[in-house]
Design a protein around this motif. Sequence first.
Motif, PDB file in Angstrom:
ATOM      1  N   GLN A  84      -5.239   4.619  -4.323  1.00 54.95           N
ATOM      2  CA  GLN A  84      -4.981   3.226  -4.697  1.00 54.95           C
ATOM      3  C   GLN A  84      -6.293   2.449  -4.676  1.00 54.95           C
ATOM      4  O   GLN A  84      -7.085   2.556  -3.726  1.00 54.95           O
ATOM      5  CB  GLN A  84      -3.971   2.603  -3.731  1.00 54.95           C
ATOM      6  N   ASP A  85      -6.529   1.660  -5.708  1.00 54.23           N
ATOM      7  CA  ASP A  85      -7.774   0.903  -5.852  1.00 54.23           C
ATOM      8  C   ASP A  85      -7.589  -0.502  -5.280  1.00 54.23           C
ATOM      9  O   ASP A  85      -6.903  -1.335  -5.861  1.00 54.23           O
ATOM     10  CB  ASP A  85      -8.167   0.833  -7.329  1.00 54.23           C
ATOM     11  N   ALA A  86      -8.250  -0.771  -4.153  1.00 53.37           N
ATOM     12  CA  ALA A  86      -8.111  -2.070  -3.488  1.00 53.37           C
ATOM     13  C   ALA A  86      -8.724  -3.201  -4.300  1.00 53.37           C
ATOM     14  O   ALA A  86      -8.411  -4.373  -4.068  1.00 53.37           O
ATOM     15  CB  ALA A  86      -8.759  -2.015  -2.100  1.00 53.37           C
ATOM     16  N   PRO A 140      -6.758   4.624  -0.092  1.00 54.71           N
ATOM     17  CA  PRO A 140      -7.003   4.646   1.353  1.00 54.71           C
ATOM     18  C   PRO A 140      -7.090   6.090   1.854  1.00 54.71           C
ATOM     19  O   PRO A 140      -6.283   6.928   1.459  1.00 54.71           O
ATOM     20  CB  PRO A 140      -5.788   3.943   1.953  1.00 54.71           C
ATOM     21  N   GLN A 167       0.866  -1.183   0.000  1.00 57.54           N
ATOM     22  CA  GLN A 167       0.000   0.000   0.000  1.00 57.54           C
ATOM     23  C   GLN A 167       0.902   1.233   0.000  1.00 57.54           C
ATOM     24  O   GLN A 167       1.658   1.452   0.930  1.00 57.54           O
ATOM     25  CB  GLN A 167      -0.926  -0.011   1.213  1.00 57.54           C
ATOM     26  N   GLN A 222      -6.799  -5.302   3.399  1.00 59.57           N
ATOM     27  CA  GLN A 222      -5.672  -5.164   2.471  1.00 59.57           C
ATOM     28  C   GLN A 222      -4.358  -5.594   3.122  1.00 59.57           C
ATOM     29  O   GLN A 222      -3.538  -6.269   2.513  1.00 59.57           O
ATOM     30  CB  GLN A 222      -5.564  -3.712   1.993  1.00 59.57           C
ATOM     31  N   VAL A 276     -11.490  -2.098   5.314  1.00 61.59           N
ATOM     32  CA  VAL A 276     -10.852  -2.400   4.029  1.00 61.59           C
ATOM     33  C   VAL A 276      -9.333  -2.301   4.155  1.00 61.59           C
ATOM     34  O   VAL A 276      -8.589  -3.122   3.589  1.00 61.59           O
ATOM     35  CB  VAL A 276     -11.373  -1.465   2.915  1.00 61.59           C
ATOM     36  N   VAL A 277      -8.841  -1.302   4.906  1.00 61.86           N
ATOM     37  CA  VAL A 277      -7.394  -1.192   5.132  1.00 61.86           C
ATOM     38  C   VAL A 277      -6.881  -2.442   5.836  1.00 61.86           C
ATOM     39  O   VAL A 277      -5.853  -3.015   5.453  1.00 61.86           O
ATOM     40  CB  VAL A 277      -7.065   0.075   5.963  1.00 61.86           C
ATOM     41  N   THR A 332      -4.085  -3.097  -6.610  1.00 63.29           N
ATOM     42  CA  THR A 332      -4.321  -3.494  -5.222  1.00 63.29           C
ATOM     43  C   THR A 332      -3.015  -3.721  -4.460  1.00 63.29           C
ATOM     44  O   THR A 332      -2.979  -3.554  -3.250  1.00 63.29           O
ATOM     45  CB  THR A 332      -5.187  -4.775  -5.169  1.00 63.29           C
ATOM     46  N   TYR A 333      -1.933  -4.062  -5.176  1.00 61.91           N
ATOM     47  CA  TYR A 333      -0.633  -4.296  -4.530  1.00 61.91           C
ATOM     48  C   TYR A 333       0.462  -3.691  -5.393  1.00 61.91           C
ATOM     49  O   TYR A 333       0.544  -3.951  -6.599  1.00 61.91           O
ATOM     50  CB  TYR A 333      -0.383  -5.796  -4.353  1.00 61.91           C
TER      51      TYR A 333
END
Length: 617
Positions: free
Chosen positions: A531-533, A454, A241, A272, A268-269, A539-540
């Motif tokens: 950043q789009d999870a 985030p 992240q 992730q 969500v954090v 996502t990474y």
Amino acid sequence: MYILNFFDHILWGVQGALLQNRKDGHEIMSNGTIKKVAGPLVIAEGMRDANMFDVVRVSDQRLIGEIIEIHGDKASIQVYEETSGLGPGAPVESIGMPLSVELGPGLITSIFDGIQRPLDDIMRISGNNLKRGVEVPSLKRDKKWHFTPVKAVGDYVESGDIIGTVQETDIVLHKIMVPNGIAGKLTSIAEGDYTVEETVAVVETDDGTAKNIALMQKWPVRVGRPYAQKLSPDMPLVTGQRVIDTLFPIAKGGVAAVPGPFGSGKTVVQHQLAKWAEADIVVYIGCGERGNEMTDVLNEFPELLDPKTGKSLMERTVLIANTSDMPVAAREASIYTGITIAEYFRDMGYSVALMADSTSRWAEALREMSGRLEEMPGEEGYPAYLGSRLAQFYERAGRVITLGSDKREGSLSVIGAVSPPGGDISEPVSQATLRIVKVFWGLDSALAYKRHFPAVNWLTSYSLYVDTMANWFNSTVNQDWMNLRAKLMRMLQDEAELEEIVKLVGMDALSAPDRLKLEAARSVREDFLHQDAFHEVDTYTPLEKQYLMMMLVMAYYDNALNALNQGADIEKLVKLSVRERIGRFKYIPKEKIEEEYDAIIKELGNEIASAVRKEDY
């Protein structure tokens, strides 16, 4: 330091012997009767021989409880199950042991409640709704595991030594360790298939006593597992992240807090970090949160593939589900259950990440029990010992040299979500947490409202590990890493000051360099920090790609500033078509980033050169 370690080892040895005596049935049992019932709190009399934190069975339904206060022969018990229908005179029986967890093969992929009861086994017995008094062993007693010795008869072993292994999942090799307080010569050890209770080895101690070692051992949840030495937090726990790894990194063995109001993305954090953090084992504690969030975890994790192995993420995960509709007292135990399991895998030499979601719900359980005990309330009704209890939990994190002759290195990183009412972090739980943790990822409802995720506010968040990890980043990723990070932070801080000026006098009052700085800062926010999870690539982000992304943003700013000094028009510089390509760089797969980076730098150079030609203005 050495004196403290020496006394620590004496303490652990005494405690190991005490636990062994209790397990062998040498502890005096204590039976009493209920005098008073107040929700999850039960007062029992006739408990003079009981000890603090002993587990008790309450009433004929044998509800599980724990002694939390003793006055004479009266014991205050927090019951981890629904107490409706209980009345005075019902029997109470102490089992003579503290609340302990079973540690052995079968932990991985399991879903436990707050006191380590397997929810899948309970469901088979009682259906979808939990029934009171169900007694189910934490680890399956009928399943056999193949044990492969790594020690031989005649070898001398000590506490923490690995005597053999069990392949628990395709990802996790479970290491069977000598329990604490046992040292001596192996007189028996054999390969084969065993249940968790069967003896796999026998150790003859120095005084001639034979100690049987099984695949499973027990440990009291409120006591941290011992280690040989704690190490400096000088290497990061890479999460993928960008806002975390680049601006506010957490160390391996570090502690972090994620406070934020409702809807700001705490869960969500945490998801992730559980999915992508560079950890061998993940322990996820759903402590008092909504049941549908735990359902999301249970549905997502089996389908997610571990980026390192290609196997299901559940094959290295332990889940503890104690949702908001479950008994409130079990919340208080759930984080201790989780961190004890995490310490056990740390002692094997693994890197473990623990997510607690959320410690605010745990603190609310403390507050409710404290109120029923009629203790003097502290701020906002929380007990006066809230801060010390939080510290006892977070201080069990760390990167350590474990016990055992081979001196393995293991780490336990703890990330705790905090849910302050109304997002007000001046409330007691947030403030007590901030006094303990070294990383603060402050989630901002305003950013969440703008759909910036985030939603970590870069102006209020901080990491106190940055300086200790600077050498690692500069030597492992790139020697310019910390310099680039400092430039990004400075640019974001300058943007906040310039926006205040814009609100007062308008954009036209800004000089061309200041306007360019605003544009570059917008690129940092939208192209780097956002950043789009749920995007398969975004996502990474590995550290190498994060470094190139920083380089692209700074290359645009430095080249545009140079062009501005040569007389280029600011309007042309902010509308360069290459900026769109810079923004799309985060969606480029890892194997193509070098090629795309070179192409963008080349296109940027051409467009900047075009912007400074005399005939263009």
